[in-house]
Enzyme design. Structure first.
Site, PDB file in Angstrom:
ATOM      1  N   ASP A 110      10.962  -4.117  -2.650  1.00 44.42           N
ATOM      2  CA  ASP A 110      10.755  -5.489  -3.089  1.00 44.42           C
ATOM      3  C   ASP A 110      10.128  -6.127  -1.859  1.00 44.42           C
ATOM      4  OD1 ASP A 110      11.043  -8.265  -3.178  1.00 44.42           O
ATOM      5  OD2 ASP A 110      12.638  -8.103  -4.648  1.00 44.42           O
ATOM      6  N   HIS A 111       8.818  -6.353  -1.881  1.00 41.08           N
ATOM      7  CA  HIS A 111       8.155  -6.667  -0.615  1.00 41.08           C
ATOM      8  C   HIS A 111       8.634  -7.996  -0.017  1.00 41.08           C
ATOM      9  CE1 HIS A 111       5.395  -9.099  -3.041  1.00 41.08           C
ATOM     10  NE2 HIS A 111       4.997  -9.672  -1.930  1.00 41.08           N
TER      11      HIS A 111
ATOM     12  N   HIS B 195      12.210 -10.632  -6.676  1.00 43.81           N
ATOM     13  CA  HIS B 195      12.050 -11.482  -5.492  1.00 43.81           C
ATOM     14  C   HIS B 195      13.043 -12.649  -5.467  1.00 43.81           C
ATOM     15  CE1 HIS B 195       8.580  -9.079  -5.086  1.00 43.81           C
ATOM     16  NE2 HIS B 195       7.708  -9.834  -5.713  1.00 43.81           N
TER      17      HIS B 195
END
Ligand code: BG6
Length: 505
Positions: free
Chosen positions: A192-193, A255
């Site tokens: 999950d960047h 996010h």
């Protein structure tokens, strides 16, 4: 002069903060000719290469179906780097391109596997193998089974997959099963960047490296929390994927919920991957369910329509994805609650959307009003304190306080921020999330990656919301491109006597 100071300061800060060394690695990118590889992964690796952080002997192999050779792939990477990075000297670029190789391979067929095996075996032993599946999830099974049956997975070989993991709990479980047949959980890195963003990591430091905030970090002192992730872009070239996902699967399930977890979790006993992920999991499991009974009250879905003035950049969503009608939401706002001792009664307002007026991601901790004011009305209204953690852009932290306006002539109160911008405090470049995350995979540090149970818990909470929307005959509410979403989103928070945070407010 400025340049010299900047570089000197950056040099000093780096010299003071030693970087954790990496083992020599082979990185295999399935989907090597795709958007993620060219736009994000290779530029991130290149930046780390420029910083001298990739150990000598490490190699990268691109895998895709296209019948091209090493030279052609390097040219594509060269063009992608030119778009993504500032110009660098030719020698550095050539040295980086020299570590790249390419093998054409069809994951669901037999062609190309032998070439990949030969490439892997041509390196010295003892290197860490990382398999990055930058492909559609439909290819995960082929890739994992292909690697496993050909004996290419070693005891500590790692696999990386991207969010969204599935589109509901069942499909997420199916993906996790496929991956789990080939790789152990400790070697599975689900990206999950947002967790790789500097300010997101800073949330953990802010909360647990300062004694100041933690006693206040609870329902007695916090009125509510807001988490906003706003984008100005539309769906661009990703319509086919996005129309099947929508804002809730694309952004909320991962996010925004991850940000919520970092704000709400209890202090872990140690700074250890599982200790932190255990605490995040408890938050997800404590979220109040939202389903058909209360979805209309607690959630708002929106879809952008044409903006004003009409232009290619303000086209309606349905137009962009080439459909006469679609019920996919490009905006979602909701009111969540964490049912535990610390947070009982504190609403968490979440919102995310595309084609909003500003690109901004921030977390607002809104404190309660003072219990009693000693100032008379002429001094001006007392505004409750807010702590704003700015994830992007202009990463930093603002603490809004009441201060006396200078000068005689009565006491006038003003609300002003203690403002810390990370760029001006440290004078160093904020690395891209993928730079950090890729190196953590090679190091084998899973702290900033989602564990299987976290992903599944997030779906378990979201699925009933999606089901409620599915049953609702009303389409998402439309909002003009360039606005802050449907009016219902404003009503959602104003019904409770609160407003969405605006910086200048
Ligand atoms: C991705 C989503 O995960 O995050 C995209 O799939 C979104 O739709 C992107 O645009 C936003 O990331 P960032 O880092 O630009 O905030």
């Amino acid at each position: 002069m400025f340049e010299v100071c900047y570089w000197y300061r950056e040099f000093r800060i780096r010299a003071m903060t030693p970087q954790i060394p990496l083992p020599v690695f082979d990185l295999v990118i399935f989907g090597g000719t795709g958007d993620l590889a060219l736009r994000k992964l290779l530029p991130a690796l290149f930046h780390r290469f420029i910083e001298g952080q990739l150990p000598a002997g490490s190699r990268v192999c691109g895998i895709a179906r296209d019948r091209i050779d090493d030279a052609e792939w390097r040219e594509r990477v060269r063009a992608a780097l030119a778009r993504a990075s500032d110009p660098v000297d030719a020698q550095t670029l050539e040295r980086f391109l020299a570590v790249l190789a390419y093998r054409a391979l069809d994951v669901d067929g037999t062609a190309g596997w032998e070439d990949l095996a030969q490439w892997l075996h041509s390196g010295d032993g003892g290197r860490v193998r990382v398999f990055y599946l930058a492909t559609s999830p439909t290819l995960f099974a082929g890739a994992c089974d292909g690697l496993r049956t050909r004996g290419l997975i070693e005891a500590d070989s790692r696999v990386v997959i991207e969010k969204p993991i599935g589109r509901d709990l069942d499909s997420a479980r199916a993906i996790n099963e496929v991956i789990g047949r080939a790789f152990e959980e400790r070697n599975t890195f689900r990206i999950d960047h947002y967790l790789g963003k500097e300010t997101v990591q800073n949330l953990i430091v802010l909360r647990f490296a300062n004694a100041l905030l933690e006693p206040l970090w609870r329902a007695e002192h916090i009125d509510h929390v807001q988490i906003t992730v706003a984008e100005t872009i539309g769906v661009e070239q990703r319509g086919a994927y996005y129309d099947n996902a929508g804002a809730s699967r694309d952004m909320l399930q991962n996010h925004l919920l991850q940000l919520l977890c970092l704000v709400a979790m209890e202090p872990p006993a140690t700074f250890d991957a599982d200790a932190i992920r255990d605490e995040k999991l408890k938050v997800l499991n404590a979220l109040t369910p939202i389903d058909a009974h209360n979805a209309a009250q607690h959630t708002v879905r929106g879809q952008y329509r044409e903006g004003v003035p009409a232009s290619a950049a303000t086209r309606a969503y349905a137009d962009e994805v080439g459909k006469a009608h679609t019920r996919t939401e490009t905006f979602v706002a909701l009111k969540a609650e964490v049912r535990n001792w610390r947070w009982a009664g504190v609403p968490f307002y979440l919102r995310t959307g595309k084609r909003l007026p500003e690109r901004v991601s921030e977390i607002v901790i809104a404190f309660r009003q003072v219990p009693h004011s000693i100032f008379n009305g002429d001094a001006g209204a007392l505004v409750p304190n807010k702590l704003v953690v700015r994830v992007q852009p202009d990463e930093g932290i603002k603490l809004w306080l009441m201060i006396k306006y200078p000068g005689p002539g009565g006491l006038r109160l003003r609300r002003v921020p203690l403002d810390m911008s990370f760029a001006s405090t440290f004078g160093v470049r904020q690395p891209e999330a993928y730079e950090r995350l890729l190196l953590d995979v090679v190091r084998g540090n899973p702290m900033l990656f989602m564990r299987r149970d976290e992903v599944e818990a997030a779906w378990r909470w979201l699925d009933p919301i999606l089901a409620a929307w599915e049953r609702d005959e009303a389409p998402p509410k439309s909002y003009p491109s360039g606005s802050w979403g449907p009016n219902a989103s404003i009503a959602l928070i104003e019904r409770d006597g609160r407003t969405w945070h605006e910086d200048a407010a």
